[in-house]
Scaffold this motif. Structure first.
Motif, PDB file in Angstrom:
ATOM      1  N   GLY A 153       0.954  -1.196  -0.026  1.00  0.00           N
ATOM      2  CA  GLY A 153      -0.097  -0.048  -0.039  1.00  0.00           C
ATOM      3  C   GLY A 153       0.809   1.287   0.085  1.00  0.00           C
ATOM      4  N   LEU A 154       1.867   1.210   0.825  1.00  0.00           N
ATOM      5  CA  LEU A 154       2.695   2.419   0.854  1.00  0.00           C
ATOM      6  C   LEU A 154       3.728   2.652  -0.330  1.00  0.00           C
ATOM      7  N   ALA A 155       3.898   1.388  -0.981  1.00  0.00           N
ATOM      8  CA  ALA A 155       4.740   1.436  -2.075  1.00  0.00           C
ATOM      9  C   ALA A 155       3.846   1.961  -3.276  1.00  0.00           C
ATOM     10  N   SER A 156       2.674   1.630  -3.328  1.00  0.00           N
ATOM     11  CA  SER A 156       1.497   2.054  -4.296  1.00  0.00           C
ATOM     12  C   SER A 156       1.297   3.570  -4.165  1.00  0.00           C
ATOM     13  N   LEU A 157       1.078   4.072  -2.929  1.00  0.00           N
ATOM     14  CA  LEU A 157       1.098   5.493  -2.696  1.00  0.00           C
ATOM     15  C   LEU A 157       2.303   6.475  -3.060  1.00  0.00           C
ATOM     16  N   VAL A 158       3.441   5.813  -2.950  1.00  0.00           N
ATOM     17  CA  VAL A 158       4.542   6.526  -3.350  1.00  0.00           C
ATOM     18  C   VAL A 158       4.770   6.710  -4.877  1.00  0.00           C
ATOM     19  N   ARG A 159       4.461   5.522  -5.605  1.00  0.00           N
ATOM     20  CA  ARG A 159       4.384   5.455  -6.975  1.00  0.00           C
ATOM     21  C   ARG A 159       3.492   6.271  -7.542  1.00  0.00           C
ATOM     22  N   ALA A 160       2.344   6.233  -6.946  1.00  0.00           N
ATOM     23  CA  ALA A 160       1.101   7.248  -7.536  1.00  0.00           C
ATOM     24  C   ALA A 160       1.408   8.648  -7.310  1.00  0.00           C
ATOM     25  N   LYS A 161       2.055   8.996  -6.199  1.00  0.00           N
ATOM     26  CA  LYS A 161       2.324  10.378  -5.891  1.00  0.00           C
ATOM     27  C   LYS A 161       3.637  10.920  -6.944  1.00  0.00           C
ATOM     28  N   ARG A 162       4.407  10.189  -7.366  1.00  0.00           N
ATOM     29  CA  ARG A 162       5.300  10.203  -8.156  1.00  0.00           C
ATOM     30  C   ARG A 162       4.864  10.324  -9.659  1.00  0.00           C
ATOM     31  N   ILE A 163       3.871   9.523 -10.114  1.00  0.00           N
ATOM     32  CA  ILE A 163       3.323   9.658 -11.162  1.00  0.00           C
ATOM     33  C   ILE A 163       2.639  10.964 -11.422  1.00  0.00           C
ATOM     34  N   LEU A 164       1.826  11.330 -10.261  1.00  0.00           N
ATOM     35  CA  LEU A 164       1.074  12.445 -10.296  1.00  0.00           C
ATOM     36  C   LEU A 164       1.740  13.880 -10.606  1.00  0.00           C
ATOM     37  N   THR A 165       3.046  13.693  -9.629  1.00  0.00           N
ATOM     38  CA  THR A 165       3.926  14.812  -9.775  1.00  0.00           C
ATOM     39  C   THR A 165       4.428  15.136 -11.138  1.00  0.00           C
ATOM     40  N   ARG A 166       4.926  13.933 -11.766  1.00  0.00           N
ATOM     41  CA  ARG A 166       5.203  14.075 -13.199  1.00  0.00           C
ATOM     42  C   ARG A 166       4.338  14.621 -14.068  1.00  0.00           C
ATOM     43  N   LEU A 167       3.065  13.985 -13.912  1.00  0.00           N
ATOM     44  CA  LEU A 167       1.834  14.277 -14.997  1.00  0.00           C
ATOM     45  C   LEU A 167       1.355  16.001 -14.615  1.00  0.00           C
ATOM     46  N   ASP A 168       1.403  16.598 -13.567  1.00  0.00           N
ATOM     47  CA  ASP A 168       1.207  17.827 -13.016  1.00  0.00           C
ATOM     48  C   ASP A 168       2.318  18.739 -13.661  1.00  0.00           C
ATOM     49  N   GLN A 169       3.433  18.265 -13.938  1.00  0.00           N
ATOM     50  CA  GLN A 169       4.567  18.922 -14.428  1.00  0.00           C
ATOM     51  C   GLN A 169       4.398  19.054 -15.942  1.00  0.00           C
ATOM     52  N   GLU A 170       3.970  17.849 -16.395  1.00  0.00           N
ATOM     53  CA  GLU A 170       3.703  17.750 -18.081  1.00  0.00           C
ATOM     54  C   GLU A 170       2.687  18.620 -18.339  1.00  0.00           C
ATOM     55  N   ILE A 171       1.388  18.508 -17.459  1.00  0.00           N
ATOM     56  CA  ILE A 171       0.333  19.439 -17.912  1.00  0.00           C
ATOM     57  C   ILE A 171       0.829  20.928 -17.774  1.00  0.00           C
ATOM     58  N   ALA A 172       1.464  21.306 -16.895  1.00  0.00           N
ATOM     59  CA  ALA A 172       1.780  22.731 -16.575  1.00  0.00           C
ATOM     60  C   ALA A 172       2.738  23.224 -17.656  1.00  0.00           C
ATOM     61  N   TRP A 175      -5.019  12.653 -16.443  1.00  0.00           N
ATOM     62  CA  TRP A 175      -4.979  12.957 -14.978  1.00  0.00           C
ATOM     63  C   TRP A 175      -6.286  12.396 -14.481  1.00  0.00           C
ATOM     64  N   ARG A 176      -7.360  12.813 -14.997  1.00  0.00           N
ATOM     65  CA  ARG A 176      -8.785  12.539 -14.275  1.00  0.00           C
ATOM     66  C   ARG A 176      -8.749  11.035 -14.359  1.00  0.00           C
ATOM     67  N   GLU A 177      -8.426  10.367 -15.405  1.00  0.00           N
ATOM     68  CA  GLU A 177      -8.523   8.992 -15.486  1.00  0.00           C
ATOM     69  C   GLU A 177      -7.713   8.206 -14.336  1.00  0.00           C
ATOM     70  N   LEU A 178      -6.525   8.713 -13.916  1.00  0.00           N
ATOM     71  CA  LEU A 178      -5.672   8.293 -12.879  1.00  0.00           C
ATOM     72  C   LEU A 178      -6.401   8.597 -11.546  1.00  0.00           C
ATOM     73  N   ALA A 179      -7.214   9.878 -11.568  1.00  0.00           N
ATOM     74  CA  ALA A 179      -7.683  10.290 -10.242  1.00  0.00           C
ATOM     75  C   ALA A 179      -8.892   9.368  -9.749  1.00  0.00           C
ATOM     76  N   CYS A 180      -9.410   8.298 -10.681  1.00  0.00           N
ATOM     77  CA  CYS A 180     -10.324   7.314  -9.992  1.00  0.00           C
ATOM     78  C   CYS A 180      -9.902   6.308  -9.183  1.00  0.00           C
ATOM     79  N   GLY A 181      -8.687   5.888  -9.245  1.00  0.00           N
ATOM     80  CA  GLY A 181      -7.965   4.869  -8.759  1.00  0.00           C
ATOM     81  C   GLY A 181      -7.741   5.249  -7.157  1.00  0.00           C
ATOM     82  N   LEU A 182      -7.605   4.153  -6.533  1.00  0.00           N
ATOM     83  CA  LEU A 182      -7.952   4.267  -5.166  1.00  0.00           C
ATOM     84  C   LEU A 182      -6.413   4.948  -4.498  1.00  0.00           C
ATOM     85  N   ALA A 183      -5.588   4.738  -4.824  1.00  0.00           N
ATOM     86  CA  ALA A 183      -4.134   5.326  -4.392  1.00  0.00           C
ATOM     87  C   ALA A 183      -4.145   6.864  -4.823  1.00  0.00           C
ATOM     88  N   TYR A 184      -4.836   7.201  -5.890  1.00  0.00           N
ATOM     89  CA  TYR A 184      -4.890   8.381  -6.294  1.00  0.00           C
ATOM     90  C   TYR A 184      -6.035   9.205  -5.604  1.00  0.00           C
TER      91      TYR A 184
END
Length: 182
Positions: free
Chosen positions: A16-35, A143-152
Motif C-alpha cells: 500500500g505504501l509503495a503504491s502511494l509513493v508510486r502514485a505520488k511520483r506519477i501525479l507529480t510528473r503528470l502535473d509538471q507535464e500539464i503545466a 490525469w482525470r482517469e488516474l484520479a479514479c484509482g484508490l491510491a490517487y
C-alpha cells in the motif's frame, strides 16, 4: 498462525505504501507535464494572436471588411485577457472564430497578396495551436482517469482537477463521455 497473519498484514502495508509513493511520483510528473503543456498552448496562442493582428492589419490596409476588423480587434482583446484558465480561453477563442467566419464570408474571391500571406500564417498558427491543445487535453484526460484509482483518491482530495481545453465537437464528446462533470 499469528506470525503469518502479521507477515501478510505487513506485506499489505508495504504494498500500500509503495503504491502511494508510486502514485505520488506519477501525479507529480503528470502535473509538471500539464503545466508545461499549458505553457506551450499559451505560447502558441500568442503566435496565433500575432497572426490575427497581422491579418487585421492586412485587411485594414486592403480596405476589406472594416466592420469585421473592429470586431476582430475586440475579440482579440478578450482573448488576451482570457489566458488564465482553459474554459475562458476556449470561450474567447470561439468568439474569435465566429468573427473570423464572418470576415471570411465577406472577403472577395480575389484577394490582396498581403491578405493571402496573413491567412496562410494564421492557418499555420492555428494548426500548431490545435496540436498543442489536443496534447494538453490528452494529459488532462490521463490525469482525470488516474484520479479514479484508490491510491490517487487518497492523494488528490486537496488538488483541483485541471480543466480541459475543448477544441472540437469530437473531443468535447470524449470528455463528456468520460468526464460527466465537465
Amino acid at each position: 498462525m499469528v506470525g503469518t497473519i502479521l507477515a501478510v498484514l505487513a506485506l499489505l502495508v508495504v504494498i500500500g505504501l509503495a503504491s502511494l509513493v508510486r502514485a505520488k511520483r506519477i501525479l507529480t510528473r503528470l502535473d509538471q507535464e500539464i503545466a508545461k503543456s499549458w505553457q506551450e498552448v499559451l505560447s502558441a496562442l500568442n503566435a496565433r494572436i500575432e497572426a490575427l493582428e497581422e491579418l487585421a492589419l492586412a485587411l485594414r490596409s486592403a480596405g476589406y471588411v472594416p466592420e469585421g476588423v473592429g470586431k476582430l480587434r475586440e475579440a482579440l482583446d478578450l482573448l488576451r485577457k482570457s489566458t488564465d484558465d482553459p474554459r475562458s480561453l476556449a470561450e474567447a477563442d470561439e468568439r474569435v472564430e465566429a468573427v473570423l467566419r464572418g470576415i471570411y464570408r465577406a472577403l472577395p474571391r480575389e484577394r490582396d497578396e498581403r491578405v493571402r500571406q496573413a491567412q496562410n500564417r494564421l492557418a499555420a498558427a492555428d494548426e500548431e495551436l490545435d496540436i498543442l491543445k489536443h496534447r494538453y487535453n490528452e494529459l488532462v484526460l490521463n490525469w482525470r482517469e488516474l484520479a479514479c484509482g484508490l491510491a490517487y483518491r487518497v492523494l488528490l482530495p486537496r488538488r483541483k482537477a485541471p480543466e480541459p481545453l475543448v477544441v472540437s465537437d469530437k473531443e468535447e464528446e470524449l470528455f463528456r463521455r468520460y468526464l460527466p462533470n465537465v
